[in-house]
Structures are given as structure tokens and as C-alpha cells.
Design an enzyme around this catalytic site. Structure first.
Site, PDB file in Angstrom:
ATOM      1  N   ASP A   6       0.851  -1.183   0.000  1.00 40.15           N
ATOM      2  CA  ASP A   6       0.000   0.000   0.000  1.00 40.15           C
ATOM      3  C   ASP A   6       0.895   1.245   0.000  1.00 40.15           C
ATOM      4  O   ASP A   6       2.098   1.150   0.276  1.00 40.15           O
ATOM      5  CB  ASP A   6      -0.861  -0.091   1.279  1.00 40.15           C
ATOM      6  CG  ASP A   6      -1.773   1.095   1.468  1.00 40.15           C
ATOM      7  OD1 ASP A   6      -2.227   1.660   0.463  1.00 40.15           O
ATOM      8  OD2 ASP A   6      -2.046   1.434   2.645  1.00 40.15           O
ATOM      9  N   ASP A   8      -0.298   4.959   1.116  1.00 41.78           N
ATOM     10  CA  ASP A   8      -0.541   5.858   2.257  1.00 41.78           C
ATOM     11  C   ASP A   8      -0.558   5.097   3.578  1.00 41.78           C
ATOM     12  O   ASP A   8      -1.232   4.075   3.713  1.00 41.78           O
ATOM     13  CB  ASP A   8      -1.867   6.596   2.081  1.00 41.78           C
ATOM     14  CG  ASP A   8      -1.834   7.478   0.854  1.00 41.78           C
ATOM     15  OD1 ASP A   8      -0.815   8.163   0.674  1.00 41.78           O
ATOM     16  OD2 ASP A   8      -2.805   7.459   0.086  1.00 41.78           O
ATOM     17  N   ASP A 138      -2.043  -0.950   5.817  1.00 42.83           N
ATOM     18  CA  ASP A 138      -2.377  -0.505   7.181  1.00 42.83           C
ATOM     19  C   ASP A 138      -3.882  -0.539   7.452  1.00 42.83           C
ATOM     20  O   ASP A 138      -4.307  -0.330   8.591  1.00 42.83           O
ATOM     21  CB  ASP A 138      -1.848   0.922   7.433  1.00 42.83           C
ATOM     22  CG  ASP A 138      -2.495   1.935   6.515  1.00 42.83           C
ATOM     23  OD1 ASP A 138      -2.662   1.634   5.312  1.00 42.83           O
ATOM     24  OD2 ASP A 138      -2.828   3.034   6.984  1.00 42.83           O
TER      25      ASP A 138
END
Ligand SMILES: [Mg+2]
Length: 182
Positions: A6, A8, A138
Site C-alpha cells: 500500500d 498511504d 495498514d
């Protein structure tokens, strides 16, 4: 192996960017939610209702994504993956309001990882349709069209994903051991 990561919150420090921007806004300056106190994946939800649109306006404006700092150790880890012979893709979901964020995500990757790395970007709102061996993310729960994605989930450790199930990567320097364990 094909490693999907990922952007961000994993490579680009969205949380730091948001807090820094809040410091420059008078009505938010005294209301900043510290990183350790973050509970919801969506940062705006950690703010009282009347401040949410103001907080959201921060990451909808130009140059927010472009100016994010890199998460410590992320660059080194990505190039180590390539050196080790793995395939790496940055698998990132753009904001629904994509106006600035899509271009700036590419610009960010070019600045921090080099132009060649922009060829490794996969923009995907639904990451379950992407094939890979691992997805480092996240987000507490990565959901989509497929209930059983082909990748194995690795949770990039953050205060707001403590309840997430999966192998946990606490620090980028540790990526080899964590993937080996998975
Ligand atoms: Mg993320």
C-alpha cells in the site's frame, strides 16, 4: 514472490502530513489527535463531527499527497525486495475525490523512488482482485469483491489497526523476517 504494498500509511506518512497541516489551521491547532491516540482507520472519524469536513479538506487540496514524507525505512526495504529478486507493486486506492491525489501519488513515487518505480503503481480501489503473494497494508480489513484474495495479508502496524488479524510488520527493517514467518 510478488509483494504488493500500500502507499498511504505504509510508504507515505499520511498521518504526519495531516497533523502538520492541522497545526497551521487555527480551529484545529488545539484539537489535533496525536498518532498514538488514533483509533479509526479514517482519520476524520477520530475528530468531532463539526470538525470533520475541515479535516477532510486538508487532504483534498493540492499538494497534500505530493508533500508527504516517506515512512522510515520504506525506501530501503523496497529496493532490498528488488535486490532479493522479488516483484514489487505499489497497490494504492485513490480517494473517491481523485482530482489531485492520483497525479500526486505518481509524482510522489517518482520523487522518492525514481521514475522507473511509477511503472510499479497499481491504482485499485478493490485490492482483492489483484494477484500477489503478500499485501502489506495498514487498513484494518481489506475487503472487496473476492472473499479469498490470492495474497496473504500483512498488517503494517499502526495504532488504528491493533485489532486487525494477520502477520504484523512493525518496522520496515524487519520485512525479511516477517515475510519468512508468513
Ligand atoms: Mg493505507
Amino acid at each position: 514472490m510478488m509483494i504488493l504494498t500500500d502507499q498511504d500509511g505504509v510508504l507515505a506518512d499520511f498521518e504526519l502530513g495531516l497533523r502538520d497541516a492541522c497545526k497551521r489551521i487555527p480551529e484545529l491547532r488545539d484539537k489535533i489527535v496525536e498518532y498514538k491516540d488514533r483509533v479509526n482507520f479514517s482519520a476524520v472519524k477520530d475528530y468531532p463531527e463539526h470538525l470533520r469536513s475541515r479535516v477532510a479538506s486538508i487532504y483534498h487540496r493540492p499538494r497534500f499527497f505530493r508533500n508527504l514524507k516517506m515512512v522510515s525505512g520504506a525506501r530501503k526495504a523496497l529496493f532490498e525486495m528488488l535486490e532479493d529478486g522479488h516483484e514489487v507493486r505499489i497497490c494504492t486506492a485513490p480517494l473517491t475525490n481523485y482530482r489531485h491525489c492520483v497525479l500526486e501519488k505518481f509524482e510522489w513515487v517518482e520523487e522518492h523512488l525514481g521514475h522507473d518505480f511509477t511503472k510499479r503503481i497499481i491504482l485499485a480501489r478493490d485490492k482483492t482482485v489483484i494477484r500477489g503473494d503478500y499485501l502489506i497494508d495498514d487498513k484494518p480489513v481489506v475487503e472487496g469483491s473476492y472473499d479469498s484474495p490470492l495474497w496473504k495479508r500483512i498488517v503494517f502496524d499502526c495504532p488504528y489497526n491493533k485489532s486487525a488479524v494477520g502477520i504484523r510488520l512493525v518496522d520496515w527493517s524487519n520485512w525479511r523476517q516477517v515475510l519468512k514467518g508468513g
